[in-house]
Design an enzyme around this catalytic site. Structure first.
Site, PDB file in Angstrom:
ATOM      1  N   GLU A  61       0.844  -1.206   0.000  1.00  0.00           N
ATOM      2  CA  GLU A  61       0.000   0.000   0.000  1.00  0.00           C
ATOM      3  C   GLU A  61       0.873   1.247   0.000  1.00  0.00           C
ATOM      4  OE1 GLU A  61      -2.295  -0.812   3.441  1.00  0.00           O
ATOM      5  OE2 GLU A  61      -0.710  -0.271   4.833  1.00  0.00           O
TER       6      GLU A  61
ATOM      7  N   LYS B 213       2.778   4.578   1.040  1.00  0.00           N
ATOM      8  CA  LYS B 213       3.254   5.149   2.294  1.00  0.00           C
ATOM      9  C   LYS B 213       2.810   6.598   2.278  1.00  0.00           C
ATOM     10  CE  LYS B 213       7.138   5.361   5.437  1.00  0.00           C
ATOM     11  NZ  LYS B 213       7.096   6.728   5.898  1.00  0.00           N
TER      12      LYS B 213
ATOM     13  N   TYR C 276      -4.550   1.626   8.627  1.00  0.00           N
ATOM     14  CA  TYR C 276      -3.717   0.560   8.058  1.00  0.00           C
ATOM     15  C   TYR C 276      -3.205  -0.442   9.085  1.00  0.00           C
ATOM     16  CZ  TYR C 276      -0.176   4.083   9.365  1.00  0.00           C
ATOM     17  OH  TYR C 276       0.565   5.008  10.031  1.00  0.00           O
TER      18      TYR C 276
ATOM     19  N   LYS D 282      10.981   3.399  -0.456  1.00  0.00           N
ATOM     20  CA  LYS D 282      10.796   4.842  -0.694  1.00  0.00           C
ATOM     21  C   LYS D 282      11.009   5.219  -2.160  1.00  0.00           C
ATOM     22  CE  LYS D 282      10.728   7.460   2.569  1.00  0.00           C
ATOM     23  NZ  LYS D 282      11.369   7.728   3.857  1.00  0.00           N
TER      24      LYS D 282
ATOM     25  N   CYS E  80      10.068  42.805 -25.186  1.00  0.00           N
ATOM     26  CA  CYS E  80      10.244  41.374 -25.440  1.00  0.00           C
ATOM     27  C   CYS E  80      11.731  41.058 -25.581  1.00  0.00           C
ATOM     28  CB  CYS E  80       9.502  40.986 -26.717  1.00  0.00           C
ATOM     29  SG  CYS E  80       9.890  39.337 -27.297  1.00  0.00           S
TER      30      CYS E  80
ATOM     31  N   CYS F   1      12.203  40.059 -29.583  1.00  0.00           N
ATOM     32  CA  CYS F   1      11.999  40.956 -30.724  1.00  0.00           C
ATOM     33  C   CYS F   1      11.971  42.428 -30.325  1.00  0.00           C
ATOM     34  CB  CYS F   1      10.719  40.588 -31.469  1.00  0.00           C
ATOM     35  SG  CYS F   1       9.221  41.069 -30.587  1.00  0.00           S
TER      36      CYS F   1
ATOM     37  N   CYS G  29       7.358  38.381 -34.082  1.00  0.00           N
ATOM     38  CA  CYS G  29       8.358  37.999 -33.080  1.00  0.00           C
ATOM     39  C   CYS G  29       8.927  36.619 -33.403  1.00  0.00           C
ATOM     40  CB  CYS G  29       7.731  38.000 -31.689  1.00  0.00           C
ATOM     41  SG  CYS G  29       8.833  37.353 -30.418  1.00  0.00           S
TER      42      CYS G  29
HETATM   43  S1  IVH Z   1       2.657   0.733   9.113  1.00  0.00           S
HETATM   44  C1  IVH Z   1       4.486  -1.508  12.369  1.00  0.00           C
HETATM   45  N1  IVH Z   1       1.599   1.657   6.869  1.00  0.00           N
HETATM   46  O1  IVH Z   1       5.280   5.559   8.190  1.00  0.00           O
HETATM   47  C2  IVH Z   1       4.009  -0.739  11.209  1.00  0.00           C
HETATM   48  N2  IVH Z   1       2.935   3.121   8.188  1.00  0.00           N
HETATM   49  O2  IVH Z   1       8.017   4.938   8.925  1.00  0.00           O
HETATM   50  C3  IVH Z   1       4.004   0.700  11.448  1.00  0.00           C
HETATM   51  N3  IVH Z   1       3.100   5.388   7.280  1.00  0.00           N
HETATM   52  O3  IVH Z   1       4.884   6.000  11.629  1.00  0.00           O
HETATM   53  C4  IVH Z   1       3.456   1.556  10.409  1.00  0.00           C
HETATM   54  N4  IVH Z   1       1.858   5.052   5.512  1.00  0.00           N
HETATM   55  O4  IVH Z   1       3.381   7.373  10.053  1.00  0.00           O
HETATM   56  C5  IVH Z   1       2.366   1.940   7.949  1.00  0.00           C
HETATM   57  N5  IVH Z   1       0.596   2.364   4.895  1.00  0.00           N
HETATM   58  C6  IVH Z   1       1.359   2.623   5.969  1.00  0.00           C
HETATM   59  C7  IVH Z   1       1.912   3.899   6.188  1.00  0.00           C
HETATM   60  C8  IVH Z   1       2.697   4.101   7.313  1.00  0.00           C
HETATM   61  C9  IVH Z   1       2.568   5.932   6.198  1.00  0.00           C
HETATM   62  C10 IVH Z   1       3.995   6.100   8.223  1.00  0.00           C
HETATM   63  C11 IVH Z   1       3.540   6.034   9.678  1.00  0.00           C
HETATM   64  C12 IVH Z   1       4.690   5.412  10.411  1.00  0.00           C
HETATM   65  C13 IVH Z   1       5.825   5.652   9.485  1.00  0.00           C
HETATM   66  C14 IVH Z   1       6.900   4.614   9.681  1.00  0.00           C
END
Ligand code: IVH
Length: 685
Positions: free
Chosen positions: A119, A121, A231, A320, A414, A417, A438
């Site tokens: 999913e 981040k 999540y 990332k 300009c 021109c 121009c």
């Molecule tokens: S899971 C044990 N799922 O990322 C699992 N974190 O670097 C803990 N975050 O503090 C987090 N999207 O603020 C999870 N789909 C996602 C996320 C997510 C963003 C952030 C969250 C966490 C940080 C960790």
């Protein structure tokens, strides 16, 4: 005022309204699939508010009207997390993901497929929400992972936070975890408001979300468009009702908790990397900012077996994206001139890697933007490049500004021109008034002149036009008609045959009069699109009459306002432009002539009706819709105003739809448009 008697009927009505409002909230925020318009929703909400105002005894703490309950707090109380809120390890390259999957296989001694939930981040703030017996009782920030801050009152103002869980089967105590974020649109609107109020701008949606969540006054949080995606979970009593991470998400959704619609179950390292690539490509289209993706082992028993190292689970990792922002220095601020003469400021940068490529120029859009951001040569700036988007300067690091920098000024002439640069009132764009004379505008205007919807000179592509201009073979559109087959054949990538075809096409174009509307459009008069060009042609009948028209006469044309009228007049006053028109007539190009039409009634069942098209249509293209409407006598304009009769709204429509709503202009969806076209064709209108 004494409270009026609460009858059973009133009580039932309030209960029914709450049910409906909760249902629509769920459709809107959780399923992303609203059943009713915002206006219909507001009506229900206001009815409930009115009832509760008359009968305060009816109010319950979890009524949807009671989101902003508490007044400003003095500070936030600390909250200890019974289950710590962990963070995630990061992976940047594919081989780190490969290593992650391998570590899991080795530890579990697994050879078969491993399923993961993948999913986005989200770039927001982690929060935790406790539901006791289905009621939202407490919410907190992550803090240091062990102790956070109590932000219950603020979280209550988020419409994606249900005050009461839906359905059945939820555990008595359920602690859900997720991310609070501010969608891009809300962020832009917030910054626009901040700017108007002379307040400081937020650097990114994450900071804006953090600021909003940590407001001591929840009524301020309520004005910021924050959303929550759930999540994960913390404490759950008595029993976990799911065996898979993906099942937990499905439960959350059923209970009215919003989950990210992009979550997916994928298998093995290939599945992970495919998911990453797929989301990476769509990153810029998402309504919110993300900084990577997260992979989590789907089976909860395996998660338990894998456990944690330090503060991060072994069963999850964040993959990332390359940073989309970087810091560099502005070498100079130049001005470039585009096809329509738009004079656009451009920051010349010390080359810097951002979003996976080296960037050395960034657009500054217009001079107001330069002044708003106060970008100067010598400044250290944050540049941003998201996906295929043109890199832009986000902000200046003022603390690093060297001495002696100077405010950037819009050039008076300009840079290409030397003609005057003019800026129409109320417009952000400044333009070179040199028109077709121009050099910088020549390539663009020649291509515009030749395009299908203008003079339709097939075979005159951009590479060819660039060569013609660079070799000084063509200065203006009239010169095209004087090009010989030999000259054309001498150009790169031109064979004898294509040269002959092109020459034949030039002759065909001037063999008979060109439609006046097309010619007016082809001239590339600023602000004159196809529809306006056609209206001008109908009203005035001949090129000479348009040229000689005064401002009042121009403004009497249906979709011509003072700004457009001024542009048309200025165009025909430019000696360079008049010279080109003269040359066009010398090479034998003629425009159709007709009697001028008084009034705005074109022929056709939709005569006099003004349409605006916005958003994406699925069954037909916008051009087709436009053609169909104009063929029936309607005019199609580019912006919504009081003169607009209908706005046709396709998918993902933005500000034009909002404006139509504000002005109360009737809107048609695609099906509505088709019905109207069919009725008009059958003479039923
Ligand atoms: S899971 C044990 N799922 O990322 C699992 N974190 O670097 C803990 N975050 O503090 C987090 N999207 O603020 C999870 N789909 C996602 C996320 C997510 C963003 C952030 C969250 C966490 C940080 C960790």
């Amino acid at each position: 005022m004494p409270e009026r008697r609460v009858t059973d009927e009133i009580q039932q009505r309030a209960a029914r309204l709450r049910e409906q409002i909760e249902h629509h909230n769920y459709r809107y925020y959780v399923l992303d699939d609203p059943e009713v318009s915002d206006a219909a929703f507001d009506k229900l909400f206001r009815e409930l508010q009115a009832l509760e105002e008359q009968h305060p005894g009816l109010i319950t703490p979890d009524s949807p009207t009671q989101r902003i309950g508490a007044g400003p707090a003095a500070g936030f109380e600390p909250v200890a997390h019974t289950v710590p809120m962990l963070s995630l390890d990061n992976a940047f390259a594919d081989d780190e993901v490969i290593a992650f999957e391998k570590r899991i296989r080795d530890r579990l001694d697994l050879a078969g497929d491993i399923s993961f939930v993948a999913e986005p981040k989200l770039d927001g703030l982690a929060v935790t929400l406790i539901y006791e017996n289905g009621r939202f009782t407490r919410g907190a920030t992550r803090g240091d992972g062990l102790t956070g801050e109590n932000i219950t009152a603020n979280l209550r103002t988020l419409r994606s936070v249900p005050l009461k869980l839906r359905g059945t089967g939820w555990p008595q105590t359920l602690e859900v975890r997720g991310e609070v974020f501010m969608p891009r649109r809300g962020f832009e609107q917030l910054n626009a408001r901040q700017q108007e109020a002379g307040e400081k701008l937020f650097a990114n949606p994450r900071n804006a979300a953090a600021g909003a969540l940590r407001q001591l006054d929840p009524s301020i949080t309520a004005t910021r468009s924050l959303e929550l995606f759930c999540y994960g979970w913390g404490e759950v009593a008595d029993e976990l009702p799911w065996k898979l991470q993906s099942e937990a998400l499905a439960c959350f959704r059923e209970w009215g908790l919003r989950v990210c619609p992009e979550s997916a179950v994928v298998a093995n390292v290939d599945g992970l990397v495919d998911y990453y690539d797929g989301i990476g490509r769509r990153r810029g289209d998402l309504a919110y900012e993300i900084d990577g993706v997260v992979y989590k082992v789907d089976r909860v028993d395996l998660q338990r077996e894998l456990g944690f190292v330090a503060r991060a689970p072994r069963w999850a990792i964040a993959h990332k994206f390359p940073a989309e922002e970087a810091v560099t220095r502005v070498r100079a601020v130049d001005f470039t001139v585009g096809r329509t003469g738009a004079v656009t400021p451009l920051a010349r940068l010390e080359p810097v890697a951002v979003g996976g490529v080296t960037v050395s120029n960034a657009t500054l859009h217009n001079i107001d933007e330069v002044h708003r951001k106060d970008v100067r040569a010598g400044d250290a700036v944050v540049v941003r490049r998201a996906g295929d988007v043109i890199p832009e300067v986000v902000r200046v690091l003022l603390e690093e500004r060297p001495k002696g920098t100077r405010i950037v000024q819009l050039p008076k002439q300009c840079p290409v021109c030397g003609s005057d640069v003019v800026r129409a009132e109320g417009e952000s764009v400044a333009r070179c008034s040199g028109g077709l004379g121009c050099a910088a505008q020549r390539v663009g205007s020649l291509l515009h002149f030749a395009q299908r919807r203008a003079l339709d000179i097939e075979g005159l592509g951009d590479k060819l036009v660039e060569q013609l201009v660079a070799n000084a073979l063509v200065h203006d559109p009239a010169d095209l008609f004087g090009l010989s087959v030999e000259t054309l054949a001498g150009l790169e990538r031109m064979g004898e045959k294509s040269a002959q075809n092109l020459r034949a096409r030039f002759d065909a174009v001037r063999a008979k009069p060109v439609d006046l509307g097309r010619l007016l459009y082809a001239l590339g008069i600023p602000q004159v699109g196809e529809a306006t060009a056609q209206s001008l042609a109908r009203r005035f009948g001949s090129l000479g009459a348009v040229r000689d028209a005064g401002l009042d006469a121009l403004m009497a044309v249906p979709d011509v306002g003072p700004v457009v009228a001024e542009q048309v007049k200025a165009f025909f006053e430019q000696p360079e432009n008049l010279k080109v028109l003269d040359k066009l007539s010398q090479v034998g190009l003629r425009a159709t002539e007709a009697a001028p039409q008084a009034g705005d009634d074109a022929d056709g069942p939709l005569a006099g009706k003004v349409f605006v098209l916005t958003g994406t249509l699925s069954g037909i293209t916008r051009d087709q819709a436009k053609d169909a409407l104009t063929a029936l006598g309607a005019s199609v304009t580019g912006s919504v105003s009081k003169k607009t009769d209908f706005v046709v709204v396709g998918a993902d429509a933005g500000s034009k739809k909002d404006k139509a709503e504000t002005l109360g202009i009737p809107m048609l969806d695609e099906a509505g448009l088709e019905r109207m076209l069919a009725d008009a064709r059958k003479g039923r209108l």
